[in-house]
Scaffold this motif. Sequence first.
Motif, PDB file in Angstrom:
ATOM      1  N   SER A   1       0.830  -1.201   0.000  1.00 35.89           N
ATOM      2  CA  SER A   1       0.000   0.000   0.000  1.00 35.89           C
ATOM      3  C   SER A   1       0.870   1.258   0.000  1.00 35.89           C
ATOM      4  CB  SER A   1      -0.893  -0.005   1.245  1.00 35.89           C
ATOM      5  OG  SER A   1      -1.568   1.218   1.362  1.00 35.89           O
ATOM      6  N   GLU A   2       0.298   2.358  -0.504  1.00 37.12           N
ATOM      7  CA  GLU A   2       1.011   3.632  -0.511  1.00 37.12           C
ATOM      8  C   GLU A   2       1.126   4.222   0.888  1.00 37.12           C
ATOM      9  OE1 GLU A   2      -1.147   6.058  -3.194  1.00 37.12           O
ATOM     10  OE2 GLU A   2      -0.535   4.909  -4.948  1.00 37.12           O
ATOM     11  N   THR A   3       0.201   3.872   1.784  1.00 34.38           N
ATOM     12  CA  THR A   3       0.231   4.430   3.133  1.00 34.38           C
ATOM     13  C   THR A   3       1.055   3.590   4.095  1.00 34.38           C
ATOM     14  OG1 THR A   3      -1.786   3.249   3.731  1.00 34.38           O
ATOM     15  CG2 THR A   3      -2.036   5.483   2.844  1.00 34.38           C
ATOM     16  N   PHE A   4       1.660   2.510   3.619  1.00 33.91           N
ATOM     17  CA  PHE A   4       2.478   1.659   4.471  1.00 33.91           C
ATOM     18  C   PHE A   4       3.776   2.386   4.825  1.00 33.91           C
ATOM     19  CE2 PHE A   4       5.652  -1.721   5.094  1.00 33.91           C
ATOM     20  CZ  PHE A   4       5.058  -2.379   6.143  1.00 33.91           C
ATOM     21  N   ARG A   5       4.085   2.401   6.107  1.00 34.09           N
ATOM     22  CA  ARG A   5       5.294   3.047   6.587  1.00 34.09           C
ATOM     23  C   ARG A   5       6.389   1.983   6.718  1.00 34.09           C
ATOM     24  NH1 ARG A   5       5.137   5.854  12.322  1.00 34.09           N
ATOM     25  NH2 ARG A   5       3.087   5.007  12.037  1.00 34.09           N
ATOM     26  N   PRO A   6       7.524   2.125   6.044  1.00 33.72           N
ATOM     27  CA  PRO A   6       8.571   1.107   6.161  1.00 33.72           C
ATOM     28  C   PRO A   6       9.106   1.054   7.590  1.00 33.72           C
ATOM     29  CG  PRO A   6       9.351   2.983   4.897  1.00 33.72           C
ATOM     30  CD  PRO A   6       7.899   3.213   5.160  1.00 33.72           C
ATOM     31  N   SER A   7       9.538  -0.113   7.977  1.00 31.04           N
ATOM     32  CA  SER A   7       9.978  -0.307   9.355  1.00 31.04           C
ATOM     33  C   SER A   7      11.347   0.317   9.581  1.00 31.04           C
ATOM     34  CB  SER A   7      10.037  -1.794   9.679  1.00 31.04           C
ATOM     35  OG  SER A   7      10.997  -2.410   8.858  1.00 31.04           O
ATOM     36  N   ASP A   8      11.549   0.751  10.799  1.00 29.28           N
ATOM     37  CA  ASP A   8      12.832   1.268  11.223  1.00 29.28           C
ATOM     38  C   ASP A   8      13.640   0.085  11.736  1.00 29.28           C
ATOM     39  OD1 ASP A   8      14.942   2.780  12.117  1.00 29.28           O
ATOM     40  OD2 ASP A   8      13.912   3.485  13.918  1.00 29.28           O
ATOM     41  N   MET A   9      14.685  -0.289  11.029  1.00 26.70           N
ATOM     42  CA  MET A   9      15.436  -1.490  11.373  1.00 26.70           C
ATOM     43  C   MET A   9      16.052  -1.384  12.764  1.00 26.70           C
ATOM     44  SD  MET A   9      18.421  -3.465   9.309  1.00 26.70           S
ATOM     45  CE  MET A   9      19.682  -2.252   9.512  1.00 26.70           C
ATOM     46  N   HIS A  10      16.523  -0.223  13.146  1.00 31.36           N
ATOM     47  CA  HIS A  10      17.159  -0.065  14.452  1.00 31.36           C
ATOM     48  C   HIS A  10      16.155  -0.246  15.585  1.00 31.36           C
ATOM     49  CE1 HIS A  10      20.857   1.179  12.559  1.00 31.36           C
ATOM     50  NE2 HIS A  10      20.170   2.038  11.827  1.00 31.36           N
ATOM     51  N   HIS A  11      14.970   0.345  15.440  1.00 30.24           N
ATOM     52  CA  HIS A  11      13.946   0.190  16.471  1.00 30.24           C
ATOM     53  C   HIS A  11      13.460  -1.258  16.535  1.00 30.24           C
ATOM     54  CE1 HIS A  11      10.686   0.999  19.161  1.00 30.24           C
ATOM     55  NE2 HIS A  11       9.847   0.444  18.306  1.00 30.24           N
ATOM     56  N   GLY A  12      13.322  -1.902  15.385  1.00 33.22           N
ATOM     57  CA  GLY A  12      12.898  -3.301  15.370  1.00 33.22           C
ATOM     58  C   GLY A  12      13.874  -4.206  16.111  1.00 33.22           C
ATOM     59  N   MET A  13      15.156  -3.972  15.938  1.00 34.85           N
ATOM     60  CA  MET A  13      16.146  -4.786  16.653  1.00 34.85           C
ATOM     61  C   MET A  13      16.138  -4.458  18.140  1.00 34.85           C
ATOM     62  SD  MET A  13      17.331  -6.978  14.681  1.00 34.85           S
ATOM     63  CE  MET A  13      18.590  -7.658  15.710  1.00 34.85           C
ATOM     64  N   GLU A  14      15.904  -3.187  18.512  1.00 36.49           N
ATOM     65  CA  GLU A  14      15.802  -2.835  19.931  1.00 36.49           C
ATOM     66  C   GLU A  14      14.637  -3.553  20.584  1.00 36.49           C
ATOM     67  OE1 GLU A  14      15.511   1.381  20.130  1.00 36.49           O
ATOM     68  OE2 GLU A  14      17.617   1.700  19.613  1.00 36.49           O
ATOM     69  N   VAL A  15      13.488  -3.636  19.901  1.00 34.08           N
ATOM     70  CA  VAL A  15      12.323  -4.339  20.437  1.00 34.08           C
ATOM     71  C   VAL A  15      12.624  -5.824  20.558  1.00 34.08           C
ATOM     72  CG1 VAL A  15       9.944  -5.013  19.931  1.00 34.08           C
ATOM     73  CG2 VAL A  15      10.648  -2.647  19.629  1.00 34.08           C
ATOM     74  N   ARG A  16      13.255  -6.401  19.540  1.00 27.55           N
ATOM     75  CA  ARG A  16      13.561  -7.830  19.558  1.00 27.55           C
ATOM     76  C   ARG A  16      14.534  -8.182  20.679  1.00 27.55           C
ATOM     77  NH1 ARG A  16      14.983 -10.851  14.158  1.00 27.55           N
ATOM     78  NH2 ARG A  16      12.767 -10.506  13.886  1.00 27.55           N
TER      79      ARG A  16
END
Length: 141
Positions: free
Chosen positions: A113-128
């Motif tokens: 979708s055009e409204t999809f926001r790509p993920s922030d890789m750094h924040h994703g690894m911090e959460v993981r």
Amino acid sequence: MEAPKTIAHEIGGVQNDALRFGLNGVKSEIIESHPLQSASHSARKTQAEMKRRILANMYGSAFPMKMEMDRQILSRFQRPPGAIPSSMLGFEALTGGLEDFGFEDYLNDPRDSETFRPSDMHHGMEVRLGLSKGPACPSFV
């Protein structure tokens, strides 16, 4: 004694990071979005439990335990957050998800979708790694 002039907050906390994760609602955390969704969820649980019992009666109690262990292993195997999402092909093959025909099969994948926001890789690894809280990838703008 004078109170500190800073506001205490959790770094990356969901309740304090409205710009990154959007506004929270208590109602959405308590109930599911639609009554049919909860009925479908409970029906899936009942069906899985019946399947486990049938397999235990046919093949012995070790077989469902082995299948559960395989399911847990395959559900944890993922790519790091980034441009290429995890397909979870092994997990879908084990659980029978390859035979399911979902809305993304005939409409469109929401990630395109055009409204999809790509993920922030750094924040994703911090959460993981447990350094930050919140969803690993906020989905839409």
